[in-house]
Design a protein around this motif. Sequence first.
Motif, mmCIF file in Angstrom:
data_model
loop_
_atom_site.group_PDB
_atom_site.id
_atom_site.type_symbol
_atom_site.label_atom_id
_atom_site.label_comp_id
_atom_site.label_asym_id
_atom_site.label_seq_id
_atom_site.Cartn_x
_atom_site.Cartn_y
_atom_site.Cartn_z
ATOM 1 N N LEU A 119 60.745 37.276 82.983
ATOM 2 C CA LEU A 119 59.881 36.112 82.838
ATOM 3 C C LEU A 119 60.093 35.455 81.471
ATOM 4 C CD1 LEU A 119 57.564 34.340 83.951
ATOM 5 C CD2 LEU A 119 55.966 35.973 82.877
ATOM 6 N N SER A 120 60.182 34.142 81.436
ATOM 7 C CA SER A 120 60.377 33.400 80.186
ATOM 8 C C SER A 120 59.454 32.191 80.189
ATOM 9 C CB SER A 120 61.837 32.949 80.064
ATOM 10 O OG SER A 120 61.978 32.024 79.019
ATOM 11 N N ALA A 121 58.779 31.945 79.054
ATOM 12 C CA ALA A 121 57.931 30.761 78.895
ATOM 13 C C ALA A 121 58.153 30.203 77.499
ATOM 14 C CB ALA A 121 56.460 31.113 79.105
ATOM 15 N N SER A 122 58.379 28.915 77.397
ATOM 16 C CA SER A 122 58.657 28.324 76.084
ATOM 17 C C SER A 122 58.101 26.912 76.008
ATOM 18 C CB SER A 122 60.166 28.309 75.818
ATOM 19 O OG SER A 122 60.822 27.494 76.759
ATOM 20 N N GLU A 178 50.630 14.552 76.054
ATOM 21 C CA GLU A 178 51.342 15.254 77.125
ATOM 22 C C GLU A 178 52.161 16.391 76.511
ATOM 23 O OE1 GLU A 178 53.483 13.645 80.993
ATOM 24 O OE2 GLU A 178 54.882 13.593 79.299
ATOM 25 N N LEU A 179 52.032 17.569 77.085
ATOM 26 C CA LEU A 179 52.762 18.755 76.606
ATOM 27 C C LEU A 179 53.598 19.323 77.757
ATOM 28 C CD1 LEU A 179 49.916 20.521 74.599
ATOM 29 C CD2 LEU A 179 51.667 18.983 73.725
ATOM 30 N N THR A 180 54.788 19.881 77.397
ATOM 31 C CA THR A 180 55.719 20.402 78.412
ATOM 32 C C THR A 180 55.956 21.892 78.188
ATOM 33 O OG1 THR A 180 56.825 18.274 78.559
ATOM 34 C CG2 THR A 180 58.034 20.172 79.393
ATOM 35 N N CYS A 181 55.916 22.659 79.291
ATOM 36 C CA CYS A 181 56.146 24.116 79.240
ATOM 37 C C CYS A 181 57.263 24.458 80.230
ATOM 38 C CB CYS A 181 54.863 24.856 79.606
ATOM 39 S SG CYS A 181 55.018 26.666 79.556
ATOM 40 N N GLU A 182 58.286 25.199 79.729
ATOM 41 C CA GLU A 182 59.389 25.635 80.590
ATOM 42 C C GLU A 182 59.159 27.090 80.991
ATOM 43 O OE1 GLU A 182 61.974 23.939 81.711
ATOM 44 O OE2 GLU A 182 61.458 22.061 80.670
ATOM 45 N N VAL A 183 59.119 27.380 82.311
ATOM 46 C CA VAL A 183 58.850 28.725 82.827
ATOM 47 C C VAL A 183 59.938 29.080 83.833
ATOM 48 C CG1 VAL A 183 57.222 30.228 84.026
ATOM 49 C CG2 VAL A 183 56.375 28.421 82.515
#
Length: 928
Positions: free
Chosen positions: A133-136, A151-156
Amino acid sequence: TGPSHAQRLVTVQKGPLYRTEGSHVTLWCKVSGYQGPAEQNFQWSIYLPSAPEREVQIVSTVDPSFPYAIYTQRVHSRGIYVERVQGDAVLLHITELQDRDAGEYECHTPNTDERYFGSYSAKMNLVVIADTLSASMMPQVLTRAEGEAVELTCEVSKSTTQHTHLSVGWYHLQGAGESPAEEVLTLSKDFILRPGPSYTQRFLLGDVRLNKVGNTTYKLFIGGVKPSDQGQLYCEAAEWIADPDETWKDISRKQTGKTSLAVTSQGRDLSVDITAAASSLSDGDTLQLNCMVGAQKETSRHFQVRWLLNGVEVARVDPHGVLIVEEEHEERAKLGQLRAFKQSNTVYVLMICEVGLKDSGMYHCSVSEVKAPGDVHSVQSNQSSGIQVDVKPIERRTHLSVSSRTPRVTAGDALTFLCEVRGATSPVSVQWWHLPPQHTGPRVLVAAMERDGTLILGSTYQDGGTRGGLRLEKSSSGAFTLVIPNTLDESDGGRYVCEVTEWSRGQRWTEEGETAVTVSSTAGLGLHATLRSRIVTVRYGQSFELVCQVSANYTIEEVPVSVGWFFQPSPPTGLSHKLVQVLPDGTMNWETAQSRFQGKAQLTKAATSFSLHIHNAVAADEGAYQCEVQVWRKNAPPQGQPAATTTSNAVGIRVLLPESKLQVATEESSVEIAGGADATIECRILFAQNKSQFAITWYFVPPPAADETPLQIVRADYRSVLEYGAKFSSSALKSRFLSQRVSSSVSWLRILSTNPWDQGRYYCVVEEWQWLVDGWYKLGEGTSGRTTLEFKLPGEWHQLQLEKTNRSISVREGEEVTLHCLLQGAHLSAAHLSATWFQEKEGGLVRPLLTLHRDGAIEYPQESLAARLHLRRPAAGDFSLTLHSVEEGDAGLYHCQVQEWQLQSEVKSWALQALASSGYTQLTTIPP
């Protein structure tokens, strides 16, 4: 207590369970239908896939010694423990799951019943999978006016092979995060959007949204920010799996970095807020504090920001963005460990690298507004609320164990050590040290392995031929094995210390452990070798014998023994040369370079002695001999290092050559000849052995001094090869001085067309040589008597009138000079004349430079000067010499000698009638 008729039943959590490496895992186990006390005991074991039939005990609620060695450390440090939920139910906790924890787990309850009835254990499978699992999210510091959007962006992403679901949520922290995080909006594992309590109304109005873009991108949108949104926002992703009991379990969670959001209020003219990327730090971490200024039309205003720790100023940034640091923090600022800067007119950052305990406390930022940069009086000021920062020392949970698999060995055997490090979170370096028995000095480095795997051997252990190829290997992540292949003696026993150093965040920790070994020796004490020979002086062709006598305080015949023979020629040529090695089984290993001994040497062995018998001695056998004795361990081939070694004394052997019987005629004699005639000098051997050959060397001693250094004319060696001396090496002299062997006992020196400067004394040196089996050897030499060569002058001798004036001339180098030689008289035109020029240098050595023969031919004894010498002869009696391109070596005393010759009609030969020498000219050269 269960009913008396009940049957005991142990149940465990249903498997298989899939859990990620590094996660905290719990397994439940309970028992029912039992008799005895209400509090039952539980024991957990595992059956590993590599040995599915072998039980490995992990932890027990009743027996502290229950865990096997591989789990002892983790149980003692509560990395694995049992939590009692109630008397008959427990949870097994594994706080940090490892790959090796996969296997079949068994929960067992010891019997408390009156009789065995029912089941006492149950099993389930645990599968360990990789955590993929990766979240950044890119950390940001944002400032928004109240009512603006953000607005915020999260890569999962994940790559688990099992079927799993994802949940992605956004969370809000007030201030520096001192209060619990508040949920903003979450997309659940069931793909349902769920807002947090404070954001429900805004979610229903569409002001708070979560959008999924593609497979991995999740975007949070807040339509109109409020002052309550100020603080920190982050994204959290969780991976879920369905267990066999049909419940969902989160097997991994990942949080992103935090984005700071400042909201400027329309109602307040100057607001100040402080946030921290993290407020709970470990020793060596980096602290980042953001001070956010809210004000209307802030781009045209001027602010000064001060950072305070516990009310004391640390640093400040003036309206120009220039950093000003208090004196006690200047050193850290110079090292780059403390920085404060103006990111924008509303965002100011303080960073402290490598924090320590002294950096803990309450931080504030204070903002003052001035009308213009440089003003000392502020228009208004405000201070943020405080943020508590705690710095904790790094907790180390490493454990070191040192052991030896070879606690007792015999000299020559190997030593093996194991150093195990558990709990290290960073790469470690390892050093092994040795303290021999009864050792009082500093310990000795054996070997070291750096963090990058570089191996360093101690100076005593670098020679692989002494103890074999020492090895230090990293067998697993925390296990280091040291092997010393060959021990020498008892001194290799004693204590061996393993020193482990761990580096983390600029700091280092060192821990030591040690183990002891004993090395015993069955050989080596009292081993001694003595070499002797009945004769040490032998004649050429005779034989001699060397005996190596061995003694020890044990029975030599009962241990394997090898002997090596060594030879040092005379004169010495460096280290001794090994001739042969005789192994315990009788094998002889001859050295190729000494193969000449193999055909004539005989090796024998008695009970405690070894003999070397050499036949037909030659001159090359002369020198010093030694024996080296080595004792080996029983039942082991002679390889590696012997148990003991000793070297004998040296015995010198001298080989006498056959005695020379050479006799050479030593009578003094003289030869008187007319000038220009040929002369013969005789060298006679009176007695010598029949098989001898002779080398003849002729010498000349010029007049007038009797002690003048002899000049070698020519040498004819025993093969009749000629070698002329340096003063007689010109082709003109080689053609006049001839060595001639008339018979086996008589040699002549022939001098053709003698000149006056050939007068002097001559003698020969005779060397006697013989072939003796392996080569030619000089047996002796003899020197003849002197033969004096003189010119015989005619009875009607008359004097030549030659100018006798002495002169001194100086000439610059590179120029030319003429040296005068003038003969006066009326009969000159009809005379047959010859002339020779001589140079005498410092030291009295006189040498001819040029000779004009009576027939007009010119001879140059010094061929190197021919190009620079010129005899002009402008008149019959003028023999002046011109020297071109004068050199420094031309300086000296010059004179000429003139001879008159007459043809003897009866014998048709030329005879010297008269001679005269000129005066001397001293030539001095001047540097250019």
